[in-house]
Design an enzyme around this catalytic site. Structure first.
Site, PDB file in Angstrom:
ATOM      1  N   VAL A   9       0.841  -1.205   0.000  1.00 46.63           N
ATOM      2  CA  VAL A   9       0.000   0.000   0.000  1.00 46.63           C
ATOM      3  C   VAL A   9       0.878   1.258   0.000  1.00 46.63           C
ATOM      4  CG1 VAL A   9      -1.902   1.204   1.148  1.00 46.63           C
ATOM      5  CG2 VAL A   9      -1.755  -1.292   1.321  1.00 46.63           C
ATOM      6  N   ALA A  62       9.587   5.764   5.767  1.00 49.16           N
ATOM      7  CA  ALA A  62      10.312   4.919   6.728  1.00 49.16           C
ATOM      8  C   ALA A  62      10.035   3.448   6.425  1.00 49.16           C
ATOM      9  CB  ALA A  62       9.872   5.250   8.150  1.00 49.16           C
ATOM     10  N   LYS A  98      -6.039  -2.048  10.737  1.00 54.91           N
ATOM     11  CA  LYS A  98      -7.233  -2.559  11.467  1.00 54.91           C
ATOM     12  C   LYS A  98      -6.834  -3.323  12.718  1.00 54.91           C
ATOM     13  CE  LYS A  98      -6.337  -5.900   8.215  1.00 54.91           C
ATOM     14  NZ  LYS A  98      -6.198  -6.073   6.803  1.00 54.91           N
ATOM     15  N   VAL A 151     -11.029  -0.759   6.970  1.00 54.28           N
ATOM     16  CA  VAL A 151     -12.169  -1.670   6.779  1.00 54.28           C
ATOM     17  C   VAL A 151     -12.535  -1.695   5.304  1.00 54.28           C
ATOM     18  CG1 VAL A 151     -14.534  -2.227   7.434  1.00 54.28           C
ATOM     19  CG2 VAL A 151     -13.063  -1.005   9.048  1.00 54.28           C
ATOM     20  N   ILE A 155     -13.298   0.504  -0.360  1.00 53.69           N
ATOM     21  CA  ILE A 155     -14.725   0.855  -0.252  1.00 53.69           C
ATOM     22  C   ILE A 155     -14.924   1.953   0.796  1.00 53.69           C
ATOM     23  CG2 ILE A 155     -17.038  -0.018   0.269  1.00 53.69           C
ATOM     24  CD1 ILE A 155     -16.030  -2.818  -0.385  1.00 53.69           C
ATOM     25  N   GLY A 167      -2.262 -14.780  -5.096  1.00 50.68           N
ATOM     26  CA  GLY A 167      -1.783 -13.686  -4.249  1.00 50.68           C
ATOM     27  C   GLY A 167      -2.860 -13.052  -3.380  1.00 50.68           C
ATOM     28  N   ASP A 195      -9.243 -11.484  11.015  1.00 50.28           N
ATOM     29  CA  ASP A 195      -9.226 -10.235  10.247  1.00 50.28           C
ATOM     30  C   ASP A 195     -10.637  -9.630  10.193  1.00 50.28           C
ATOM     31  OD1 ASP A 195      -7.930  -8.459   8.031  1.00 50.28           O
ATOM     32  OD2 ASP A 195      -9.681  -9.307   7.051  1.00 50.28           O
ATOM     33  N   LYS A 218     -12.322  -5.983  11.841  1.00 48.00           N
ATOM     34  CA  LYS A 218     -13.116  -5.029  11.062  1.00 48.00           C
ATOM     35  C   LYS A 218     -14.511  -4.876  11.677  1.00 48.00           C
ATOM     36  CE  LYS A 218     -10.404  -6.041   6.955  1.00 48.00           C
ATOM     37  NZ  LYS A 218     -10.205  -6.996   5.856  1.00 48.00           N
ATOM     38  N   GLY A 277      -5.709  -4.900  -1.923  1.00 47.74           N
ATOM     39  CA  GLY A 277      -4.897  -4.557  -3.096  1.00 47.74           C
ATOM     40  C   GLY A 277      -4.164  -3.250  -2.827  1.00 47.74           C
TER      41      GLY A 277
HETATM   42  P1  NDP Z   1       3.496  -4.654   3.616  1.00 54.60           P
HETATM   43  O1  NDP Z   1       3.924  -5.782   4.472  1.00 54.60           O
HETATM   44  O2  NDP Z   1       3.471  -4.822   2.143  1.00 54.60           O
HETATM   45  O3  NDP Z   1       4.429  -3.389   3.925  1.00 54.60           O
HETATM   46  C1  NDP Z   1       4.816  -3.032   5.215  1.00 54.60           C
HETATM   47  C2  NDP Z   1       5.851  -1.922   5.133  1.00 54.60           C
HETATM   48  O4  NDP Z   1       6.176  -1.511   6.448  1.00 54.60           O
HETATM   49  C3  NDP Z   1       7.150  -2.341   4.441  1.00 54.60           C
HETATM   50  O5  NDP Z   1       7.609  -1.324   3.599  1.00 54.60           O
HETATM   51  C4  NDP Z   1       8.129  -2.522   5.623  1.00 54.60           C
HETATM   52  O6  NDP Z   1       9.467  -2.199   5.319  1.00 54.60           O
HETATM   53  C5  NDP Z   1       7.585  -1.491   6.588  1.00 54.60           C
HETATM   54  N1  NDP Z   1       7.923  -1.826   7.971  1.00 54.60           N
HETATM   55  C6  NDP Z   1       7.667  -2.961   8.641  1.00 54.60           C
HETATM   56  N2  NDP Z   1       8.129  -2.883   9.908  1.00 54.60           N
HETATM   57  C7  NDP Z   1       8.683  -1.657  10.021  1.00 54.60           C
HETATM   58  C8  NDP Z   1       9.352  -0.970  11.060  1.00 54.60           C
HETATM   59  N3  NDP Z   1       9.550  -1.543  12.257  1.00 54.60           N
HETATM   60  N4  NDP Z   1       9.807   0.285  10.830  1.00 54.60           N
HETATM   61  C9  NDP Z   1       9.647   0.868   9.635  1.00 54.60           C
HETATM   62  N5  NDP Z   1       9.010   0.265   8.586  1.00 54.60           N
HETATM   63  C10 NDP Z   1       8.561  -0.969   8.791  1.00 54.60           C
HETATM   64  O7  NDP Z   1       2.066  -4.182   4.175  1.00 54.60           O
HETATM   65  P2  NDP Z   1       0.837  -3.608   3.350  1.00 54.60           P
HETATM   66  O8  NDP Z   1       1.275  -2.436   2.562  1.00 54.60           O
HETATM   67  O9  NDP Z   1       0.128  -4.718   2.662  1.00 54.60           O
HETATM   68  O10 NDP Z   1      -0.143  -3.140   4.543  1.00 54.60           O
HETATM   69  C11 NDP Z   1       0.047  -1.935   5.216  1.00 54.60           C
HETATM   70  C12 NDP Z   1      -1.171  -1.677   6.112  1.00 54.60           C
HETATM   71  O11 NDP Z   1      -2.329  -1.566   5.304  1.00 54.60           O
HETATM   72  C13 NDP Z   1      -1.465  -2.795   7.123  1.00 54.60           C
HETATM   73  O12 NDP Z   1      -1.939  -2.218   8.309  1.00 54.60           O
HETATM   74  C14 NDP Z   1      -2.556  -3.592   6.438  1.00 54.60           C
HETATM   75  O13 NDP Z   1      -3.388  -4.278   7.352  1.00 54.60           O
HETATM   76  C15 NDP Z   1      -3.319  -2.483   5.758  1.00 54.60           C
HETATM   77  N6  NDP Z   1      -4.123  -2.923   4.618  1.00 54.60           N
HETATM   78  C16 NDP Z   1      -3.524  -3.592   3.599  1.00 54.60           C
HETATM   79  C17 NDP Z   1      -4.273  -4.009   2.521  1.00 54.60           C
HETATM   80  C18 NDP Z   1      -3.641  -4.710   1.364  1.00 54.60           C
HETATM   81  O14 NDP Z   1      -4.365  -5.070   0.428  1.00 54.60           O
HETATM   82  N7  NDP Z   1      -2.344  -4.923   1.343  1.00 54.60           N
HETATM   83  C19 NDP Z   1      -5.722  -3.756   2.452  1.00 54.60           C
HETATM   84  C20 NDP Z   1      -6.239  -2.995   3.571  1.00 54.60           C
HETATM   85  C21 NDP Z   1      -5.460  -2.618   4.619  1.00 54.60           C
HETATM   86  P3  NDP Z   1      10.352  -3.044   4.254  1.00 54.60           P
HETATM   87  O15 NDP Z   1       9.728  -2.731   2.921  1.00 54.60           O
HETATM   88  O16 NDP Z   1      11.724  -2.538   4.373  1.00 54.60           O
HETATM   89  O17 NDP Z   1      10.189  -4.483   4.652  1.00 54.60           O
HETATM   90  N1  HSE Z   2      -6.375 -10.309   4.122  1.00 56.40           N
HETATM   91  C1  HSE Z   2      -7.355  -9.291   3.926  1.00 56.40           C
HETATM   92  C2  HSE Z   2      -8.456  -9.851   3.031  1.00 56.40           C
HETATM   93  C3  HSE Z   2      -6.725  -8.058   3.315  1.00 56.40           C
HETATM   94  O1  HSE Z   2      -8.336 -10.975   2.506  1.00 56.40           O
HETATM   95  O2  HSE Z   2      -9.480  -9.190   2.883  1.00 56.40           O
HETATM   96  C4  HSE Z   2      -7.559  -6.810   3.436  1.00 56.40           C
HETATM   97  O3  HSE Z   2      -7.740  -6.401   4.758  1.00 56.40           O
END
Ligand code: NDP
Ligand code: HSE
Length: 448
Positions: free
Chosen positions: A17, A46, A106, A133, A137, A188, A202, A206, A309
């Site tokens: 994201v 970061a 979440k 959540v 959407i 994926g 999960d 929500k 996504g």
């Molecule tokens: P990812 O695992 O893809 O990315 C996490 C990022 O956080 C990485 O860039 C990682 O760094 C960084 N990170 C992890 N630990 C640390 C730390 N201690 N200090 C600094 N940076 C850190 O997660 P997503 O992007 O998938 O998800 C992000 C958030 O969005 C979560 O809360 C998730 O629940 C929420 N979300 C995600 C959705 C999705 O479809 N992916 C949908 C809805 C919500 P590095 O790249 O160096 O490993």
């Molecule tokens: N693992 C979650 C899902 C990602 O399948 O909906 C979105 O929160």
């Protein structure tokens, strides 16, 4: 070109994201600035490892491992790390240092929401979490703002894309749960460890967030009743199909009124349930999400789309950013979703719904009446009974010639509304009764 003052944006997390949020901020900065009335300057991202490969090409100089220094220089902090720590500490640091916050986390909000909302409230900071959540959407702001003058009675949500994908494959392609999960993993959709998805954790997170918004009441995660989909079989899906139903993992948030005292309470729960194929939620296929809201004045409302996504979720994050940046520009405190109603959270035993119970029984005279009596002993009223007789197996010849096994029958019993406590007591008695071979399935029926 208008000269705007810049708001400094610190991004924590550059993963699925975060990388998309950064890309859109950099590519569409000017247009977003016009919408906000201020420039949105991405001052840094970061991450854990600045040299890790990224899904998007982003300027290397933006990356840092020093999240704390980044937060200190920011007007707005976007937390996209996920998990509890260090995300919680970073958000608290951002709030106390005067920044507004956007998060998609979440897990953190469901576990520590009251602490974070109170911290934001205390200093008038904004804490937005639309993406937490149902991904892309819009549902958090509609509940917090658009429906703030209405009374939400019930929410039925398909809020986990992985489980919806699995149940849909089982229904549409006849896959087993394991086959469907394997496909979800290959495509994926599922997490590396899909336990949070398939065991309903999960969706429960929500549900806690939705219930808080809908009922203006803190709903602790521990009070959300949870069942996952691991017990769902191909046979249950097939029998649901024959009866005109589909099985969906639902997050249900409901306002309950105690019949005896008239006192209001709320329920938040997650379980797989039968949904009539005519219900709008039955048409939610694949990894999509949908949230069906029943409000007193507005009536039924359906919110539908991508629940996950990277780029889709980035849309919700950026919507939150633009919204709070506008307020940041004009000044004044942020407003949190009120949790002033403070309604009691009811135990699952007090929830009232309908049920479909499938039993294997001995096919003998009087069995149906016996079964009906067990239901009536617990004041559970029957709405429908269907019986099919099973083919008798030939038992091994014990010396007196081959024997036929005793006939058994499958009973599918639909009930009228009953409490969970009454249904649980009924099922306990049925399982112990000599005429019942097996309680093959118990599923709730939701969405009238
Ligand atoms: P990812 O695992 O893809 O990315 C996490 C990022 O956080 C990485 O860039 C990682 O760094 C960084 N990170 C992890 N630990 C640390 C730390 N201690 N200090 C600094 N940076 C850190 O997660 P997503 O992007 O998938 O998800 C992000 C958030 O969005 C979560 O809360 C998730 O629940 C929420 N979300 C995600 C959705 C999705 O479809 N992916 C949908 C809805 C919500 P590095 O790249 O160096 O490993
Ligand atoms: N693992 C979650 C899902 C990602 O399948 O909906 C979105 O929160």
């Amino acid at each position: 070109m208008i000269e705007y003052r810049n708001l400094r944006i610190a991004l924590l997390g550059g993963g699925a994201v975060g990388a998309q949020v950064a890309r859109i901020l950099l590519e569409q900065g000017e247009e977003l600035a016009d919408r906000v009335g201020a420039g949105l300057e991405l001052i840094g991202i970061a991450v854990r490892d600045v040299n890790a490969p990224r899904s998007v090409d982003l300027p290397q100089e933006l990356f840092t491992t020093d999240a704390e220094s980044l937060i200190l220089g920011a007007d707005v902090v976007i937390e996209l790390i996920g998990g509890i720590e260090p995300a919680r500490s970073y958000i608290l640091q951002a709030i106390t240092s005067g920044a507004d916050v956007v998060t998609a986390n979440k897990a953190l909000l469901a576990a520590h929401g009251p602490e974070l909302f109170a911290a934001a409230d205390q200093v008038g900071a904004q804490l937005n979490y639309e993406a937490a959540v149902a991904g892309a959407i819009p549902i958090v702001r509609p509940l917090r703002d658009s429906l703030a003058g209405d009374t939400v009675k019930r929410i039925l949500g398909i809020v986990n894309g992985t489980t919806n994908f699995i149940l849909d494959r089982m229904d549409q392609a006849g896959d087993s749960l394991q086959e469907a999960l394997d496909t979800a993993t290959t495509l994926g959709y599922a997490e590396a460890d899909p336990t949070a998805d398939i065991e309903g954790y999960d969706a429960a997170q929500k549900a806690a967030l939705l219930a808080r918004l809908a009922f203006h009441t803190d709903v602790p995660l521990e009070s959300v009743y949870r069942e996952g989909i691991t017990g769902i079989t191909r046979e249950q899906i097939e029998s649901a199909r024959k009866a005109g139903y589909v099985v969906k993992l639902l997050a249900i948030c409901e306002r309950l009124t105690d019949a005896a005292t008239g006192q209001e309470g709320v329920s938040a729960r997650v379980y797989p349930a039968l949904v009539s194929r005519g219900h709008p939620l039955a048409a939610v296929h694949g990894g999509n999400n949908a949230v069906f809201v029943e409000a007193e004045a507005a009536g039924p409302l359906m919110f539908y789309g991508a629940g996950a996504g990277g780029v889709q979720t980035a849309s919700a994050v950026l919507g939150d950013l633009v919204s709070l940046a506008r307020r940041h520009v004009v000044g004044g405190p942020g407003f949190a979703a009120a949790a002033n109603a403070d309604l009691p959270v009811r135990d699952i035993g007090q929830v009232i719904t309908r049920y479909a119970v499938t039993l294997e029984v001995n096919d003998e005279p009087g069995v149906l009446a016996t079964i009906a009596r067990v239901f009536s002993n617990h004041h559970v009223s029957l709405a429908l009974v269907e019986q099919s007789t099973n083919v008798r197996a030939v038992l091994v010849d014990g010396g007196d010639g081959p024997e036929l096994a005793p006939s058994t029958a499958t009973l599918v019993i639909g009930t009228h509304e009953a409490t969970e406590a009454a249904l649980a007591a009924t099922v306990r008695d049925l399982a112990a009764h000599s005429v019942v071979t097996t309680v093959a399935s118990v599923l709730r029926v939701e969405g009238a």
